[in-house]
Design an enzyme around this catalytic site. Structure first.
Site, PDB file in Angstrom:
ATOM      1  N   THR A 131      -4.199   1.320  -6.159  1.00 26.66           N
ATOM      2  CA  THR A 131      -4.517   1.862  -5.005  1.00 26.66           C
ATOM      3  C   THR A 131      -3.896   2.555  -5.431  1.00 26.66           C
ATOM      4  OG1 THR A 131      -4.702  -0.496  -4.272  1.00 26.66           O
ATOM      5  CG2 THR A 131      -3.906   0.861  -2.477  1.00 26.66           C
ATOM      6  N   GLU A 160     -13.294  -5.287  -3.396  1.00 24.87           N
ATOM      7  CA  GLU A 160     -12.931  -5.485  -2.686  1.00 24.87           C
ATOM      8  C   GLU A 160     -12.778  -6.985  -2.442  1.00 24.87           C
ATOM      9  OE1 GLU A 160      -9.558  -4.158  -1.558  1.00 24.87           O
ATOM     10  OE2 GLU A 160     -10.248  -2.825  -1.815  1.00 24.87           O
ATOM     11  N   SER A 164      -5.848  -7.961   3.538  1.00 19.43           N
ATOM     12  CA  SER A 164      -5.091  -6.935   3.048  1.00 19.43           C
ATOM     13  C   SER A 164      -3.504  -6.588   2.370  1.00 19.43           C
ATOM     14  CB  SER A 164      -5.612  -5.590   3.115  1.00 19.43           C
ATOM     15  OG  SER A 164      -4.384  -4.148   2.371  1.00 19.43           O
TER      16      SER A 164
END
Length: 613
Positions: free
Chosen positions: A415, A454, A478
């Site tokens: 990320t 994801e 998340s």
């Protein structure tokens, strides 16, 4: 000039601390941003990212009169070029903005969503009836691809708070994609780490392994396909991505990945349709907020667990005076508070559109006080610890413990995060991702960007009681934790990090280092890290194990070094932060060594400090 850019100066105060082709031309053939500086101090605006091209793009926007939102989008788009294995328009993220005029913080949830046809058993192999192995099946697949939200996030942020059009904000990234960027060791290593996956797809192999090898360090890598895609979006707007030919192509790529004939990777197909892209919406929501040592710490509310988990841990730590403790004791409290907060994350947090998430309760100081009862100052608890009762608490020590939530961590470390402050006092903290290093491994043919994987953040096996169960249209939970800290309603710090579920502990440890342990922000970022996520052993960087593990062993903590076969680097996180000091003095701070070092710049360098070339 757009009226949004006419910001009154903010009286900032200090923290309460007392491509399709690869050119082998020499890198010096054309001026490019390659020098990395981990810390920069000055005035007029500040930016911290992991990449010098992205930081430079944002600084150029600030120097031309753009505000923090304009600069953040320019940096993010450039990261999609120069940091393509961590972020890009094939992914999603969370955008946090402090408005100096209103002194309010707003957030955008640009998390990817599951396709409308996503079945509950999407991760079950129909041939065996058992879950697909996480690697290679799920991580390199169409079934793991969520509907991207990054581009919609940029458009929404610019429309609400920016001074530039999306087309103008994309120009630095278009330039970088067209002229190329200088390949560093991190980019080459990440490409080689993904070589088997990338070789499985015609489009990915063509872009990143054009001659069967990763780009050489010092060569110039160009991505004309991505430049063309960005130009199309700049001309036509985001509908050219979410509708029409490109949307049809993205859906087709997910449903029938462009695998090389004879590849040995299974690559399960996905369920996304063009209609899923057309329906995508960014969610506008209130941030989480807790008060810690007189500072208001704002975080990202669910679907991210970042704000609730960091916030709850801080509420637990508020019951103890870490600044007066010996270092081992303070670290013990940090680790134990993190474990307790992760226990509640596992039980309660999911997409609030599908799950009744007790966000207010999880960040309530009384709930934190009650959870602090389970923290033994002298001894590490037996892990995993049980969650608290967020529906029934009064701040007093409970007599019974809850049932431990069954949770398997599948979040990956790849990320990226950026922090920006402008001369008017506006601040952005933005974390974005494509999940895996290299996402799904699938480049949309002829378009120059990777699709995310994801949806692997959902729990693999469907359980109706699991808040992170798979549902059509749902956002997977998340750990991204963009954070902005205020004192007296004015910003003093923007911070965030990549790192999967270690994002939460990285942000938390950085705050503890800065606020409680008296480190400067650059020191707080550089310090060795450990991550306790309610597991038997603490995951820690080798430097932390060498420096601190022995002092923590008497408490009963066990340590395992970070890094594994899937994420071989032994680093935890890669922080990018901007601190706002007295009289508008800005300190941009990035990693000095992790991920090859980050890039920090200011508009006007403070005299006596090294200038960024």
């Amino acid at each position: 000039m757009h009226p949004r850019s006419l910001r009154a100066p903010a009286c900032a105060i200090s923290l309460a601390l007392g491509l399709t082709a690869l050119s082998l031309a020499p890198a010096q053939a054309e001026p490019r941003q390659t020098e990395k500086q981990a810390t920069a101090t000055g005035y007029g605006g500040a930016v911290a990212t992991v990449d010098p091209e992205a930081t430079s793009a944002a600084i150029s926007v600030l120097r031309r009169g753009g505000n923090a939102v304009d600069a953040a989008v320019a940096a993010a788009a450039t990261l999609g070029v120069a940091e393509p294995y961590s972020a890009g328009i094939g992914g999603g993220g969370y955008f946090m903005y402090y408005d100096a005029d209103t002194r309010k913080i707003s957030t955008l949830d640009g998390r990817e969503t599951a396709p409308s046809a996503m079945p509950h058993d999407a991760f079950i192999d129909p041939q065996t009836g058992s879950p697909y192995p996480f690697t290679p099946e799920l991580v390199t697949s169409g079934v793991s691809v969520g509907v991207p939200g990054t581009l919609a996030t940029w458009d929404e942020a610019l429309d609400r708070w920016g001074t530039m059009s999306l087309g103008k904000a994309l120009q630095p990234a278009i330039k970088t994609a067209t002229r190329g960027f200088v390949v560093d060791e991190t980019f080459r290593e990440q490409t080689l780490d993904n070589k088997e996956r990338f070789e499985a797809f015609e489009s990915t192999r063509k872009l990143y392994l054009p001659r069967g090898d990763a780009p050489k360090v010092g060569s110039v890598f160009k991505n004309p396909d991505l430049a063309k895609t960005y130009r199309m979006i700049a001309r036509r707007g985001i509908n050219s991505f979410y509708r029409g030919e490109l949307a049809e192509q993205i859906a087709a790529t997910v449903q029938a990945p462009p695998v090389v004939p004879g590849t040995e990777l299974p690559v399960p197909a996905g369920h996304m349709t063009a209609a899923d892209l057309a329906r995508y919406k960014v969610v506008k929501q209130k941030p989480t907020r807790v008060n810690y040592r007189g500072l208001d710490v704002y975080g990202m509310a669910p679907s991210s667990s970042g704000g609730t988990t960091v916030g709850e841990a801080l509420n637990i730590l508020n019951r103890f005076q870490l600044s007066t403790m010996p270092r081992p004791d303070a670290l013990h409290h940090y680790l134990e508070a993190s474990a307790l907060a992760f226990a509640d994350r596992g039980k309660y947090v999911g997409d609030p559109a599908f799950v009744d998430v007790p966000t207010r309760q999880l960040t309530d100081r009384l709930f934190g006080a009650e959870r602090a009862c389970a923290l033994d100052p002298q001894r590490a608890s037996v892990k995993p610890v049980a969650p608290g009762d967020a529906a029934n608490y009064d701040g007093r020590c409970p007599t019974e413990a809850g049932v431990v939530a069954q949770e398997k961590d599948t979040e990956n470390i790849s990320t990226t995060h950026l922090s920006v402050a402008d001369r008017w006092g506006n601040v952005v903290s933005y974390t974005l991702t494509i999940e895996q290093t290299g996402g799904s491994g699938i480049v949309v043919p002829g378009r120059g960007f990777l699709l995310n994987n994801e949806l692997t953040d959902f729990s693999t096996v469907y359980d109706p009681a699991d808040p992170n169960r798979i549902e059509p249209g749902k956002r997977p939970r998340s750990s991204m934790a963009p954070t902005i800290v205020l004192k007296d309603r004015k910003p003093v710090l923007a911070v965030g990090s990549p790192g999967g579920s270690t994002i939460i502990t990285t942000v938390l440890q950085t705050l503890v280092n800065r606020v409680d342990l008296g480190m400067e922000i650059s020191e707080a970022i550089a310090a060795p890290r450990a991550s306790q996520r309610n597991t038997t052993a603490v995951t820690a960087e080798p430097e932390f194990i060498a420096d601190d593990a022995r002092m923590l062993e008497p408490f009963g903590h066990q340590f395992v070094p970070s890094g594994d076969s899937f994420t071989p680097q032994a680093e935890i996180g890669a922080v990018a932060a901007v601190e706002i000091g007295p009289r508008g003095k800005l300190t941009a701070a990035a990693e000095p060594t992790r991920r090859g070092g980050g890039s920090a710049m200011v508009v006007k360098q403070l005299k006596g400090h090294k200038k960024h070339k």
